[in-house]
Design a protein around this motif. Structure first.
Motif, PDB file in Angstrom:
ATOM      1  N   TRP A 125       0.845  -1.205   0.000  1.00 10.57           N
ATOM      2  CA  TRP A 125       0.000   0.000   0.000  1.00 10.57           C
ATOM      3  C   TRP A 125       0.875   1.248   0.000  1.00 10.57           C
ATOM      4  O   TRP A 125       0.645   2.198  -0.752  1.00 10.57           O
ATOM      5  CB  TRP A 125      -0.927  -0.027   1.211  1.00 10.57           C
ATOM      6  CG  TRP A 125      -1.861   1.141   1.283  1.00 10.57           C
ATOM      7  CD1 TRP A 125      -1.793   2.195   2.135  1.00 10.57           C
ATOM      8  CD2 TRP A 125      -2.992   1.383   0.440  1.00 10.57           C
ATOM      9  NE1 TRP A 125      -2.808   3.077   1.893  1.00 10.57           N
ATOM     10  CE2 TRP A 125      -3.564   2.606   0.854  1.00 10.57           C
ATOM     11  CE3 TRP A 125      -3.575   0.680  -0.625  1.00 10.57           C
ATOM     12  CZ2 TRP A 125      -4.689   3.143   0.241  1.00 10.57           C
ATOM     13  CZ3 TRP A 125      -4.705   1.223  -1.238  1.00 10.57           C
ATOM     14  CH2 TRP A 125      -5.245   2.433  -0.801  1.00 10.57           C
ATOM     15  N   GLY A 136       2.466   1.692  -3.266  1.00  8.41           N
ATOM     16  CA  GLY A 136       1.527   1.910  -4.373  1.00  8.41           C
ATOM     17  C   GLY A 136       1.559   0.819  -5.428  1.00  8.41           C
ATOM     18  O   GLY A 136       1.214   1.049  -6.583  1.00  8.41           O
ATOM     19  N   MET A 166      -5.618  -5.228  -2.374  1.00  7.59           N
ATOM     20  CA  MET A 166      -5.199  -3.882  -2.773  1.00  7.59           C
ATOM     21  C   MET A 166      -6.335  -3.178  -3.523  1.00  7.59           C
ATOM     22  O   MET A 166      -6.581  -1.990  -3.338  1.00  7.59           O
ATOM     23  CB  MET A 166      -3.946  -3.939  -3.661  1.00  7.59           C
ATOM     24  CG  MET A 166      -2.755  -4.685  -3.089  1.00  7.59           C
ATOM     25  SD  MET A 166      -2.334  -4.264  -1.391  1.00  7.59           S
ATOM     26  CE  MET A 166      -1.751  -2.609  -1.606  1.00  7.59           C
ATOM     27  N   ASN A 167      -7.034  -3.932  -4.360  1.00  4.47           N
ATOM     28  CA  ASN A 167      -8.140  -3.375  -5.123  1.00  4.47           C
ATOM     29  C   ASN A 167      -9.270  -2.893  -4.203  1.00  4.47           C
ATOM     30  O   ASN A 167      -9.812  -1.799  -4.390  1.00  4.47           O
ATOM     31  CB  ASN A 167      -8.665  -4.428  -6.104  1.00  4.47           C
ATOM     32  CG  ASN A 167      -9.833  -3.922  -6.908  1.00  4.47           C
ATOM     33  OD1 ASN A 167      -9.730  -2.891  -7.570  1.00  4.47           O
ATOM     34  ND2 ASN A 167     -10.955  -4.598  -6.816  1.00  4.47           N
ATOM     35  N   ARG A 193      -8.214   0.354  -2.577  1.00  5.82           N
ATOM     36  CA  ARG A 193      -8.250   1.475  -3.538  1.00  5.82           C
ATOM     37  C   ARG A 193      -9.679   1.902  -3.857  1.00  5.82           C
ATOM     38  O   ARG A 193     -10.016   3.084  -3.830  1.00  5.82           O
ATOM     39  CB  ARG A 193      -7.545   1.074  -4.837  1.00  5.82           C
ATOM     40  CG  ARG A 193      -6.066   1.410  -4.890  1.00  5.82           C
ATOM     41  CD  ARG A 193      -5.534   1.308  -6.324  1.00  5.82           C
ATOM     42  NE  ARG A 193      -5.998   0.103  -6.983  1.00  5.82           N
ATOM     43  CZ  ARG A 193      -5.368  -1.069  -6.923  1.00  5.82           C
ATOM     44  NH1 ARG A 193      -4.249  -1.183  -6.233  1.00  5.82           N
ATOM     45  NH2 ARG A 193      -5.843  -2.127  -7.545  1.00  5.82           N
ATOM     46  N   GLU A 194     -10.547   0.905  -4.152  1.00 13.12           N
ATOM     47  CA  GLU A 194     -11.929   1.194  -4.568  1.00 13.12           C
ATOM     48  C   GLU A 194     -12.743   1.882  -3.478  1.00 13.12           C
ATOM     49  O   GLU A 194     -13.758   2.510  -3.766  1.00 13.12           O
ATOM     50  CB  GLU A 194     -12.630  -0.106  -4.965  1.00 13.12           C
ATOM     51  CG  GLU A 194     -12.039  -0.776  -6.182  1.00 13.12           C
ATOM     52  CD  GLU A 194     -12.769  -0.387  -7.454  1.00 13.12           C
ATOM     53  OE1 GLU A 194     -13.996  -0.514  -7.476  1.00 13.12           O
ATOM     54  OE2 GLU A 194     -12.088   0.051  -8.394  1.00 13.12           O
ATOM     55  N   SER A 206     -11.306   3.975  -1.217  1.00 19.62           N
ATOM     56  CA  SER A 206     -10.466   5.061  -0.678  1.00 19.62           C
ATOM     57  C   SER A 206     -10.025   4.716   0.747  1.00 19.62           C
ATOM     58  O   SER A 206     -10.016   5.580   1.626  1.00 19.62           O
ATOM     59  CB  SER A 206     -11.205   6.400  -0.675  1.00 19.62           C
ATOM     60  OG  SER A 206     -11.705   6.681  -1.956  1.00 19.62           O
ATOM     61  N   THR A 255      -7.337   2.500   3.527  1.00 26.28           N
ATOM     62  CA  THR A 255      -5.919   2.614   3.838  1.00 26.28           C
ATOM     63  C   THR A 255      -5.455   1.337   4.539  1.00 26.28           C
ATOM     64  O   THR A 255      -6.268   0.472   4.887  1.00 26.28           O
ATOM     65  CB  THR A 255      -5.626   3.864   4.706  1.00 26.28           C
ATOM     66  OG1 THR A 255      -4.211   4.072   4.771  1.00 26.28           O
ATOM     67  CG2 THR A 255      -6.166   3.703   6.114  1.00 26.28           C
TER      68      THR A 255
END
Ligand SMILES: [Zn+2]
Length: 399
Positions: A273, A276, A305-306, A309-310, A312, A314
């Motif tokens: 994370w 990135g 990870m998806n 991200r989807e 927002s 952490t």
């Protein structure tokens, strides 16, 4: 938008897109060894939740079809959402440690064992750090499926005793959590149905029933934040899938933010994370009291990870000291959970201190596993009691 439910009816390989029937005796893609998903993706219209049903079967509209005579339930799911205060911040604790065998894993075990029973499976093999062993062995007993469980030799004795009590053949493996998984898979290759909960998409679909419960729970609306401990990521991915059931049905326009908390001893997701990257890579690992998140590299790393991200979301890693402090604060509130649950609490403390939680928001933290089967680990984590005997008996003061 008209909402409707869709139940999955096949396996699909997440790596090579190959489809397989649910009747196939597989747990990963036979062609490329990739993790399997269910297809078509589940959808859940809120009106299709059947509150009269027992356990995970309330959400049957989004689960693969299982005939009613094979639907196992020990009363899993429907755990309380308890309003609490943490460092002055109002939060809700989801008491998943109150499930029938003492952890959220009962949701996954209920679905997996139901489907295996409906297919006439007579024996299965599983590997676990303890809670999944207890869950799988209990539901296997209910299903009259013989069960062989590979567990780390250092797993909590209470979890292993529970597993043996349900009649599972227990194989203790000295070594890391990953070596335990390899030993189980090797045994399955010699015959025997591997039902490893970290691989099996049916287990994940069972855990997904947690998603709608968090959205339609008593927090007064869609939660803003959901905080969970992450090792292999079954819990976080299960919640993500359950939220996705509602989103695909058009019933969840705004997604809660997902927060993954790991221990610094096993921080693969957090490192990815921070960097990135699309997928976690192997990182240096250490020792942790939080046995439930002991995982060097998650199987569905890219999916974790998806999900972060989807939404927002952490990811953050906490130290063993922070875990001990959080556990001490929680037991002082009257809640007795295993150290793995305190990983997420330590993460919550961090978020509050950093001002990363809206003070007026709705935040939920998942308390994953009971303290009842990890008493020794809890005592070791908390340290010696300050005053073992009443002062007038021992002649000492607790001052
Ligand atoms: Zn494949």
């Amino acid at each position: 938008v008209s909402t409707r439910s869709i139940r999955p009816s096949a396996y699909r390989c997440s790596a090579c897109d190959q489809f397989y029937a649910l009747e196939e005796p597989i747990w990963r893609c036979p062609r490329c060894a990739g993790p399997l998903e269910l297809d078509p993706p589940g959808q859940l219209a809120p009106d299709d939740i059947d509150w009269q049903e027992s356990g995970i079967w309330r959400y049957a509209a989004a689960l693969p079809f299982v005939e009613s005579e094979h639907r196992l339930s020990l009363g899993e799911s429907g755990t309380p959402l308890v309003p609490s205060l943490w460092h002055g911040q109002p939060v809700w604790f989801k008491h998943e440690f109150l499930q029938p065998t003492g952890s959220y894993k009962d949701r996954g075990a209920a679905l997996l064992m139901s489907l295996l029973q409906s297919l006439g499976v007579e024996e299965c093999i599983e590997d676990s750090s303890g809670n999944a062993a207890a869950a799988i062995s209990a539901y296997a007993a209910r299903a009259r499926i013989r069960c062989r469980i590979f567990a780390p030799a250092h797993a909590s004795p209470g979890k292993l005793a529970q597993t043996r009590a349900h009649g599972a053949a227990l194989v203790a493996v000295s070594g890391t959590r990953d070596q335990v998984a390899k030993a189980a898979i090797a045994a399955a290759a010699d015959g025997g149905r591997y039902a490893g909960h970290n691989w099996h998409p049916l287990f994940l679909a069972g855990v997904a029933t947690l998603g709608p419960e968090l959205v339609f729970g008593a927090v007064g609306g869609v939660p803003d934040t959901i905080i969970a401990p992450v090792g292999y990521g079954n819990l976080l991915l299960g919640i993500w899938e359950g939220l996705s059931w509602l989103r695909r049905a058009g019933a969840l326009p705004v997604l809660p933010r997902l927060v993954a908390v790991q221990t610094e001893a096993f921080p693969a997701v957090v490192r990815a994370w921070e960097a990135g990257t699309v997928e976690p890579v192997p990182v240096e690992t250490g020792a942790t009291v939080a046995e439930g998140v002991e995982c060097a590299l998650p199987i569905r790393g890219a999916a974790i990870m998806n999900a972060l991200r989807e939404t927002s979301g952490t990811a953050l890693a906490v130290s063993e000291h922070e875990i001990a402090v959080a556990l001490r604060e929680l037991v002082a509130q009257g809640i007795y959970v295993e150290p793995t649950s305190a990983v997420a609490l330590a993460g919550l403390s961090r978020l509050i201190t950093a001002g990363e939680l809206d003070p007026a928001g709705r935040h939920i933290l998942i308390l994953t596993g009971s303290g009842q089967k990890a008493a020794a680990a809890i005592e070791a984590t908390l340290g010696q009691p300050q005053c073992p005997m009443p002062a007038r008996v021992s002649g000492r003061s607790c001052g």
